[in-house]
Motif scaffolding. Structure first.
Motif, PDB file in Angstrom:
ATOM      1  N   ALA A 200       0.849  -1.154  -0.044  1.00 45.48           N
ATOM      2  CA  ALA A 200       0.051  -0.058  -0.034  1.00 45.48           C
ATOM      3  C   ALA A 200       0.909   1.123   0.059  1.00 45.48           C
ATOM      4  N   PRO A 201       1.585   1.473  -0.970  1.00 47.30           N
ATOM      5  CA  PRO A 201       2.706   2.668  -1.077  1.00 47.30           C
ATOM      6  C   PRO A 201       2.026   3.921  -1.255  1.00 47.30           C
ATOM      7  N   ALA A 202       0.913   4.038  -1.518  1.00 47.84           N
ATOM      8  CA  ALA A 202       0.136   5.350  -1.733  1.00 47.84           C
ATOM      9  C   ALA A 202      -1.101   5.239  -1.694  1.00 47.84           C
ATOM     10  N   ILE A 203      -1.948   5.079  -0.289  1.00 48.98           N
ATOM     11  CA  ILE A 203      -3.262   5.044   0.080  1.00 48.98           C
ATOM     12  C   ILE A 203      -4.182   6.264  -0.188  1.00 48.98           C
ATOM     13  N   SER A 204      -4.979   6.377  -1.040  1.00 44.88           N
ATOM     14  CA  SER A 204      -5.843   7.522  -1.105  1.00 44.88           C
ATOM     15  C   SER A 204      -7.366   7.042  -0.850  1.00 44.88           C
ATOM     16  N   GLY A 205      -7.941   8.089  -0.095  1.00 45.70           N
ATOM     17  CA  GLY A 205      -9.524   7.879   0.335  1.00 45.70           C
ATOM     18  C   GLY A 205     -10.151   8.911  -0.262  1.00 45.70           C
ATOM     19  N   ALA A 206     -11.599   8.900  -0.484  1.00 45.18           N
ATOM     20  CA  ALA A 206     -12.533   9.885  -0.804  1.00 45.18           C
ATOM     21  C   ALA A 206     -13.947   9.586  -0.400  1.00 45.18           C
ATOM     22  N   GLN A 214     -30.562  13.620  -5.397  1.00 50.61           N
ATOM     23  CA  GLN A 214     -29.818  13.149  -6.492  1.00 50.61           C
ATOM     24  C   GLN A 214     -29.363  11.815  -6.480  1.00 50.61           C
ATOM     25  N   ALA A 215     -30.103  10.862  -5.605  1.00 50.38           N
ATOM     26  CA  ALA A 215     -29.762   9.547  -5.313  1.00 50.38           C
ATOM     27  C   ALA A 215     -29.798   8.607  -6.656  1.00 50.38           C
ATOM     28  N   GLU A 216     -30.891   8.733  -7.003  1.00 47.98           N
ATOM     29  CA  GLU A 216     -31.010   8.064  -8.269  1.00 47.98           C
ATOM     30  C   GLU A 216     -30.048   8.026  -9.413  1.00 47.98           C
ATOM     31  N   SER A 217     -29.564   9.177  -9.676  1.00 53.59           N
ATOM     32  CA  SER A 217     -28.624   9.450 -10.804  1.00 53.59           C
ATOM     33  C   SER A 217     -27.302   9.149 -10.265  1.00 53.59           C
ATOM     34  N   VAL A 218     -26.906   9.560  -9.106  1.00 53.64           N
ATOM     35  CA  VAL A 218     -25.811   8.951  -8.350  1.00 53.64           C
ATOM     36  C   VAL A 218     -25.410   7.568  -8.276  1.00 53.64           C
ATOM     37  N   LEU A 219     -26.580   6.861  -8.095  1.00 49.85           N
ATOM     38  CA  LEU A 219     -26.333   5.146  -7.733  1.00 49.85           C
ATOM     39  C   LEU A 219     -26.310   4.714  -9.116  1.00 49.85           C
ATOM     40  N   THR A 220     -26.862   5.337 -10.253  1.00 53.11           N
ATOM     41  CA  THR A 220     -26.940   4.885 -11.547  1.00 53.11           C
ATOM     42  C   THR A 220     -25.337   4.938 -12.184  1.00 53.11           C
ATOM     43  N   ALA A 221     -24.703   6.170 -11.691  1.00 49.39           N
ATOM     44  CA  ALA A 221     -23.154   6.513 -12.097  1.00 49.39           C
ATOM     45  C   ALA A 221     -22.439   5.401 -10.917  1.00 49.39           C
ATOM     46  N   TYR A 222     -22.645   5.444 -10.061  1.00 48.02           N
ATOM     47  CA  TYR A 222     -21.849   4.326  -9.082  1.00 48.02           C
ATOM     48  C   TYR A 222     -21.987   2.836  -9.633  1.00 48.02           C
ATOM     49  N   ALA A 223     -23.223   2.664 -10.402  1.00 43.85           N
ATOM     50  CA  ALA A 223     -23.199   1.312 -10.955  1.00 43.85           C
ATOM     51  C   ALA A 223     -22.222   1.010 -12.062  1.00 43.85           C
ATOM     52  N   LYS A 224     -22.275   2.271 -12.852  1.00 49.87           N
ATOM     53  CA  LYS A 224     -21.200   2.335 -13.934  1.00 49.87           C
ATOM     54  C   LYS A 224     -19.927   2.153 -13.536  1.00 49.87           C
ATOM     55  N   ALA A 264     -12.579   6.650 -11.325  1.00 46.11           N
ATOM     56  CA  ALA A 264     -13.749   6.253 -10.655  1.00 46.11           C
ATOM     57  C   ALA A 264     -14.547   7.201 -10.291  1.00 46.11           C
ATOM     58  N   LEU A 265     -14.002   8.034  -9.369  1.00 40.41           N
ATOM     59  CA  LEU A 265     -14.867   9.342  -8.764  1.00 40.41           C
ATOM     60  C   LEU A 265     -15.417  10.245 -10.211  1.00 40.41           C
ATOM     61  N   SER A 266     -14.643  10.316 -11.129  1.00 38.51           N
ATOM     62  CA  SER A 266     -15.046  11.225 -12.282  1.00 38.51           C
ATOM     63  C   SER A 266     -16.518  11.036 -12.558  1.00 38.51           C
ATOM     64  N   THR A 267     -16.614   9.699 -12.840  1.00 38.66           N
ATOM     65  CA  THR A 267     -17.864   9.224 -13.160  1.00 38.66           C
ATOM     66  C   THR A 267     -18.998   9.366 -12.415  1.00 38.66           C
ATOM     67  N   ILE A 268     -18.862   9.249 -11.054  1.00 36.48           N
ATOM     68  CA  ILE A 268     -19.950   9.637 -10.184  1.00 36.48           C
ATOM     69  C   ILE A 268     -20.088  11.358 -10.093  1.00 36.48           C
ATOM     70  N   ARG A 269     -19.141  12.066  -9.858  1.00 38.29           N
ATOM     71  CA  ARG A 269     -19.253  13.509  -9.860  1.00 38.29           C
ATOM     72  C   ARG A 269     -20.067  14.132 -10.881  1.00 38.29           C
ATOM     73  N   ASP A 277     -16.837  17.142  -1.286  1.00 37.44           N
ATOM     74  CA  ASP A 277     -16.075  16.174  -2.003  1.00 37.44           C
ATOM     75  C   ASP A 277     -14.585  16.365  -1.306  1.00 37.44           C
ATOM     76  N   THR A 278     -14.272  15.251  -0.793  1.00 33.90           N
ATOM     77  CA  THR A 278     -12.825  15.098  -0.112  1.00 33.90           C
ATOM     78  C   THR A 278     -12.019  13.753  -0.729  1.00 33.90           C
ATOM     79  N   VAL A 279     -11.060  14.125  -1.117  1.00 35.17           N
ATOM     80  CA  VAL A 279     -10.180  13.188  -1.407  1.00 35.17           C
ATOM     81  C   VAL A 279      -8.763  13.501  -0.935  1.00 35.17           C
ATOM     82  N   GLN A 280      -8.066  12.563  -0.315  1.00 34.92           N
ATOM     83  CA  GLN A 280      -6.993  12.942   0.677  1.00 34.92           C
ATOM     84  C   GLN A 280      -6.022  11.507   0.610  1.00 34.92           C
TER      85      GLN A 280
END
Length: 431
Positions: A200-206, A214-224, A264-269, A277-280
């Protein structure tokens, strides 16, 4: 009757007559009112040996329990053995191996791994014991690239039904190791274990948070996104109701190549407008805290299910039952690896025969909440895609919900060999 045992212990024997009994007897989930006959707070492995030998001589039952996660009423009438004090941690970074006492929690392991470029397989909270996690299956933030907690179990030190403490591995007792990798505490008391560590040389979490509208569209994007994500990327989705509002959240994690997580996150955004929107970058010690699961004991009820595809109809069902504040506080979807490969043989070493696992949680106690969860679980039946290890069972579940008749038969055969008098009781007993 237990006074002879009390005299040989270095740790404590706690019984209903002791003033702290109500505190000591409980598991982590306060909604499970477990009623053991006594609790041994072991100071070391010898206390476990004495307890098992005493129980065997007097026809009593022993139930191992470190942190108390996964507690059920199956432990009623047993001598519960708490192994929290068995907290030694030994790390061999070069060999990518950790040797741990049975009371060690994932948070302590991950902290010890800071700066090493390695990780264990922690789940949603660092408060879970590694021994309990690995012997019940174990789904981690890193199960997609590295497999289940059970598959990472290399060896174990156990106290067997004779009260003898010994190390076992696939060379010395392959059948018992197969059973320990998912069969829980039904075969002995684990006092220490060896597990694999992973790069795990470079762990990233978001974390992305969207308004529930917006759940319906977000979950649809999550599936993709989950179908397109690289193997090292794990994405979990939530419908959750907090004091300040209701949200659809996406958590993501990757142990290396942060750009894969970002893709992967860009598809959901693109599916909505996140309010947060936090990525660290994370050290291993920060992994178990990503989704802020409360560590203190609390009362909750949950149900689990599996499915292979997040279809529009399934999304509608999720929103119907969990899209607004109700008795169900949260529903969580975890993307799994669903591979037939496993690092080591075990009843729960292989990945579940499903692409996703769903957990629904209620913080309300009583029959109404239980009924609401069970009704939701029934509504999910058309999409159910197979069983999962006991790590995902409700307190009222059974190992029959987890394993095939053939696997259950093999577990019973191993149990009869290593524990013919049925001294050991796991959170979920063998049917």
């Amino acid at each position: 009757m237990l006074e002879d045992l009390r005299q040989v212990l270095t740790g404590r024997l706690v019984t209903p007559e002791d003033p702290d009994w109500e505190h000591v007897r409980r598991g982590w989930n306060l909604s499970v009112d477990q009623q053991p006959s006594a609790v041994v707070v072991a100071a070391g492995p010898s206390d476990v040996e004495h307890t098992v030998a005493y129980a065997g001589a007097h026809g009593l039952k022993v139930a191992p329990q470190a942190g108390g996660h996964g507690a059920t009423r199956a432990l009623d009438g047993t001598i519960v053995v708490r192994t929290d004090a068995l907290d030694d941690i030994w790390i061999d970074s070069e060999a990518q191996v950790a040797r741990l006492g049975a009371g060690v929690r994932w948070g302590a392991v991950q902290t010890a791994l800071d700066g090493t470029g390695l990780t264990g397989l922690p789940g949603s909270t660092g408060n879970v014991s590694v021994a309990g996690f690995c012997t019940s299956g174990g789904f981690s933030w890193f199960s997609r690239p590295y497999g289940s907690g059970a598959a990472s179990l290399r060896a174990a030190e156990i106290v067997d039904a004779t009260g003898e403490r010994r190390w076992i591995d696939d060379t010395s007792d392959a059948d018992l190791m197969w059973a320990l990798r998912g069969g829980g505490g039904n075969f002995g008391v684990v006092t220490a274990l060896e597990i694999d560590l992973h790069p795990a040389p470079a762990i990233s979490g978001a974390r992305l948070m969207f308004p529930i509208e917006q759940a319906e569209s977000v979950l649809t994007a999550y599936a993709k996104a989950t179908q397109e994500a690289a193997a090292q990327v794990t994405l979990w989705a939530y419908l959750i109701h907090l004091p300040d509002g209701s949200y659809c959240m996406i958590d993501g994690m990757a142990p290396y190549q942060p750009e894969a997580l970002e893709a992967a996150l860009s598809t959901i955004r693109a599916a909505g407008t996140p309010v947060s929107d936090t990525v660290q970058s994370l050290q291993p010690s920060g992994v178990g805290e990503l989704n802020s699961v409360p560590a203190p004991p609390q009362a909750l009820s949950l149900i689990t299910s599996t499915f292979d595809e997040l279809t529009p109809d399934l999304i509608c069902t999720l929103l119907e039952y969990c899209g607004q504040p109700s008795l169900i506080f949260q529903v969580q979807i975890r993307h799994l690896r669903a591979s037939t490969d496993a690092a080591r043989p075990g009843v729960a070493s292989a990945d579940p025969a499903a692409q996703y696992m769903l957990l629904a949680v209620s913080l309300v106690q009583g029959p109404e909440a239980t009924a609401a969860l069970q009704k939701f679980q029934e509504a999910l039946t058309p999409w159910h895609a197979g069983d999962m290890p006991s790590t995902g069972l409700s307190a009222w579940g059974s190992l029959e919900d987890c394993y095939s008749p053939a696997d259950l038969a093999r577990l019973r055969e191993i149990k009869q060999r290593v524990d013919p008098d049925d001294t050991f009781v796991g959170n979920f007993r063998l049917p």
